[in-house]
Design an enzyme around this catalytic site. Structure first.
Site, PDB file in Angstrom:
ATOM      1  N   CYS A   1      26.956  16.797  13.843  1.00 33.67           N
ATOM      2  CA  CYS A   1      26.590  17.457  15.033  1.00 33.67           C
ATOM      3  C   CYS A   1      26.829  16.664  16.662  1.00 33.67           C
ATOM      4  CB  CYS A   1      25.524  18.549  14.729  1.00 33.67           C
ATOM      5  SG  CYS A   1      26.297  20.169  16.099  1.00 33.67           S
TER       6      CYS A   1
ATOM      7  N   HIS B   1      26.405  21.235   9.834  1.00 33.38           N
ATOM      8  CA  HIS B   1      25.169  21.099   9.116  1.00 33.38           C
ATOM      9  C   HIS B   1      25.028  21.293   8.009  1.00 33.38           C
ATOM     10  CE1 HIS B   1      23.511  20.840  13.087  1.00 33.38           C
ATOM     11  NE2 HIS B   1      23.823  21.843  13.728  1.00 33.38           N
TER      12      HIS B   1
ATOM     13  N   GLU C   1      22.809  19.634   6.090  1.00 33.97           N
ATOM     14  CA  GLU C   1      21.154  20.713   5.749  1.00 33.97           C
ATOM     15  C   GLU C   1      21.182  21.790   5.449  1.00 33.97           C
ATOM     16  OE1 GLU C   1      21.110  19.860  10.130  1.00 33.97           O
ATOM     17  OE2 GLU C   1      22.343  19.011   8.282  1.00 33.97           O
TER      18      GLU C   1
ATOM     19  N   GLY D   1      -7.152  24.807   0.210  1.00 32.50           N
ATOM     20  CA  GLY D   1      -5.810  24.549   0.044  1.00 32.50           C
ATOM     21  C   GLY D   1      -4.519  23.494  -1.032  1.00 32.50           C
ATOM     22  N   VAL D   2      -3.583  23.747  -0.697  1.00 35.79           N
ATOM     23  CA  VAL D   2      -2.775  23.712  -1.315  1.00 35.79           C
ATOM     24  C   VAL D   2      -2.394  21.970  -0.898  1.00 35.79           C
ATOM     25  CG1 VAL D   2      -0.482  22.322  -1.126  1.00 35.79           C
ATOM     26  CG2 VAL D   2      -1.138  24.815  -1.555  1.00 35.79           C
ATOM     27  N   ASP D   3      -2.856  21.459   0.747  1.00 33.71           N
ATOM     28  CA  ASP D   3      -3.440  20.022   0.973  1.00 33.71           C
ATOM     29  C   ASP D   3      -4.117  19.121   0.489  1.00 33.71           C
ATOM     30  OD1 ASP D   3      -0.620  20.925   2.198  1.00 33.71           O
ATOM     31  OD2 ASP D   3      -1.259  20.617   3.612  1.00 33.71           O
TER      32      ASP D   3
ATOM     33  N   SER E   1      -6.569  20.064  -2.408  1.00 34.87           N
ATOM     34  CA  SER E   1      -6.054  20.274  -3.576  1.00 34.87           C
ATOM     35  C   SER E   1      -5.529  19.177  -4.239  1.00 34.87           C
ATOM     36  CB  SER E   1      -5.779  21.241  -4.225  1.00 34.87           C
ATOM     37  OG  SER E   1      -6.891  22.929  -3.531  1.00 34.87           O
TER      38      SER E   1
END
Length: 523
Positions: A85, A179, A181, A235-237, A239
């Site tokens: 783009c 785009h 992506e 939480g995910v991070d 953990s």
């Protein structure tokens, strides 16, 4: 050990809302990449030593005199370059072509007729019944390239964009006006794979197993036999950070789990069971509910609540860290989007809508080294690593939960009574979503406590109790969101259960606000 950074792509960001998607797609292909601002220096590019470069889209117009330009070295580095783009437009301008404001702007779906099958479009065709190959793509542009630079050929056109794609195969320069992506571009991932693997020659070594191996080795190299402290939230991070550190240094990791009284129903016990009993981590559980609620008394402004919760957490964590006198390192679950956002805020281009609960960090006097094993990773990559480390999929794929917890889901002043009611109501909501197979169909669902009372009737008696709102949204990136159209019978069942089973709630409402204009969380 596999060198996961041997082949890498540099993405220069011109301000597109989709730029992080480019990086995520390249990582998904299996190749490491980094996202940098467009105005990097030649020295920085040389030091990074990319295998290929991608120029992102952006909101500016190349027809404006002071619009951003790629560093000239990009086109002299001897590596393949893909312009997307705005990136295609600035490539054309800087190499001797011409761009103009288009009379017919393209926003949305479009069909690109391929004019030449260069390496970028190899084996791509979304319409097998047409005589010539076509691609179904997503456009979002107001300018267009009207004259090619020397050495380029037109490789794609649309009815309103005569140069929708271009290439100079000899120099391995490519440009697309659409785009690739975004998921709306049907063969977008295949196109990016053609560039990253086929043209740049990158090997796909960026895998969960290789990342774990490298991260564990890096942690050992960084901290040696020193002890490390980590604030584990469940939480995910945090953990995944905990399990990576545990694999690297074992009992030298000390996890501090601060139970602030603002968690979901039974969440504290679940964290201890998962990480203490199942994985055998060293965990200190700090029951700090009274301390948090005392500090929050009389505070009803959302930003003030966030700041207070953050400050009390730091104070509690500081108190615990002082007891661990041999600790020399602090571990944090910082992920790559945090790094990108932090860099953006330093340029003055970012606007704070809501403060991040980790902003401010720990006191300077603690003088601990910093360990951030997830610093290079996007959230979806963190989940894949968590799965490979043995975390259950249902935990890794839970809906987002804000750092301040129920502190921003109880409107106004926070009281224990309100939190207890909200916990029970929210647990019923989530349980019924699971039962009805709706939990994973929505992107986020939760309950909000409203500090207003409503008249209700239970049996022959009148009740005057609190109101809660259910919130469920569907979104791809959490930048925009639509309210989820849950079935009426499901909403009715949830409402009846909450009113009948949670003594103190007399009315349940459903939030039908989109983002924008509303935010996903109420505070």
């Amino acid at each position: 050990m596999t060198n996961i950074h041997n082949h890498k792509i540099l993405i220069l960001d011109f301000g597109s809302q989709y730029t992080q998607l480019i990086a995520r797609r390249v990582r998904e292909i299996g190749v490491y990449c980094e996202l940098w601002a467009w105005d990097v220096t030649e020295e920085q590019i040389r030091e990074f030593n990319p295998t290929g470069i991608i120029l992102s889209g952006g909101p500016e117009s190349t027809t404006e005199e002071n619009s951003p330009r790629a560093p000239e070295y990009v086109f002299n580095a001897g590596v393949p370059v893909l312009g997307i783009c705005y990136g295609m437009q600035t490539m054309a301008m800087q190499l001797g072509g011409l761009t103009e404001t288009s009379d017919h702007r393209e926003f949305g779906y479009a069909s690109v007729d391929l004019q030449a099958t260069d390496a970028l479009f190899a084996k791509l065709n979304d319409n097998l019944t047409a005589s010539e190959p076509k691609l179904d793509v997503w456009m979002s542009h107001g300018d267009k390239v009207t004259r090619l630079p020397q050495g380029f050929q037109v490789t794609g056109i649309t009815p309103t964009c005569p140069i929708a794609a271009m290439s100079d195969e000899s120099r391995r320069f490519y440009g697309v006006q659409f785009h690739p992506e975004v998921t709306h571009t049907k063969s977008g991932l295949e196109l990016l794979t053609n560039f990253v693997v086929g043209i740049c020659g990158c090997e796909c070594k960026w895998t969960a197993e290789n990342i774990i191996e490298r991260r564990v080795a890096r942690i050992k190299e960084q901290v040696g036999d020193d002890e490390v402290i980590l604030g584990l939230s469940g939480g995910v991070d945090s953990s995944v950070t905990a399990l990576l550190l545990h694999r690297a240094i074992g009992k030298n990791l000390h996890c501090v789990f601060v139970d602030n009284g603002l968690l979901r129903l039974n969440e504290g016990d679940q964290v201890m069971e998962m990480f203490g009993d199942k994985f055998g981590l060293n965990i200190i559980r700090v029951n700090a509910e009274d301390r948090f609620l005392d500090a929050l008394k009389g505070i009803d402004e959302p930003e003030a609540k966030r700041k207070t919760i953050g400050k009390v957490f730091v104070d509690v964590f500081d108190d615990e860290s002082k007891k661990l006198t041999s600790v020399k390192w602090l571990a944090q679950g910082t992920i790559y989007p945090d790094v990108i956002e932090s860099a953006a805020s330093k340029t003055g281009k970012a606007h704070v809508i809501k403060s991040h609960h980790n902003v401010g960090g720990l006191p300077d006097y603690m003088k601990l080294g910093l360990v951030e094993p997830l610093r290079e990773l996007f959230k979806d990559e963190v989940r894949k690593i968590g799965l490979a480390l043995g975390l259950p999929a249902e935990m890794l794929n839970r809906h987002p939960f804000p750092g301040p917890g129920l502190g921003v889901r109880v409107l106004g002043e926070i009281k224990k009574e309100y939190c207890d009611l909200l916990r029970k109501a929210d647990a019923i909501f989530i349980e019924e979503l699971y039962k009805a197979d709706w939990y994973y169909k929505v992107s986020q669902a939760f309950t909000v406590f409203l500090p207003v009372k409503s008249v209700g009737v239970m049996g022959d008696g009148r009740k005057y109790d609190w109101v809660v709102s259910l919130r469920a949204v569907e979104t791809i990136d959490f930048m925009t969101a639509h309210w989820a159209h849950l079935p009426y019978d499901l909403l009715g069942k949830i409402s009846n259960r909450i009113i009948n089973e949670v003594n103190g709630i007399s009315r349940v409402v459903y939030d039908v606000s989109g983002k924008p204009p509303a935010t996903i969380e109420w505070e």
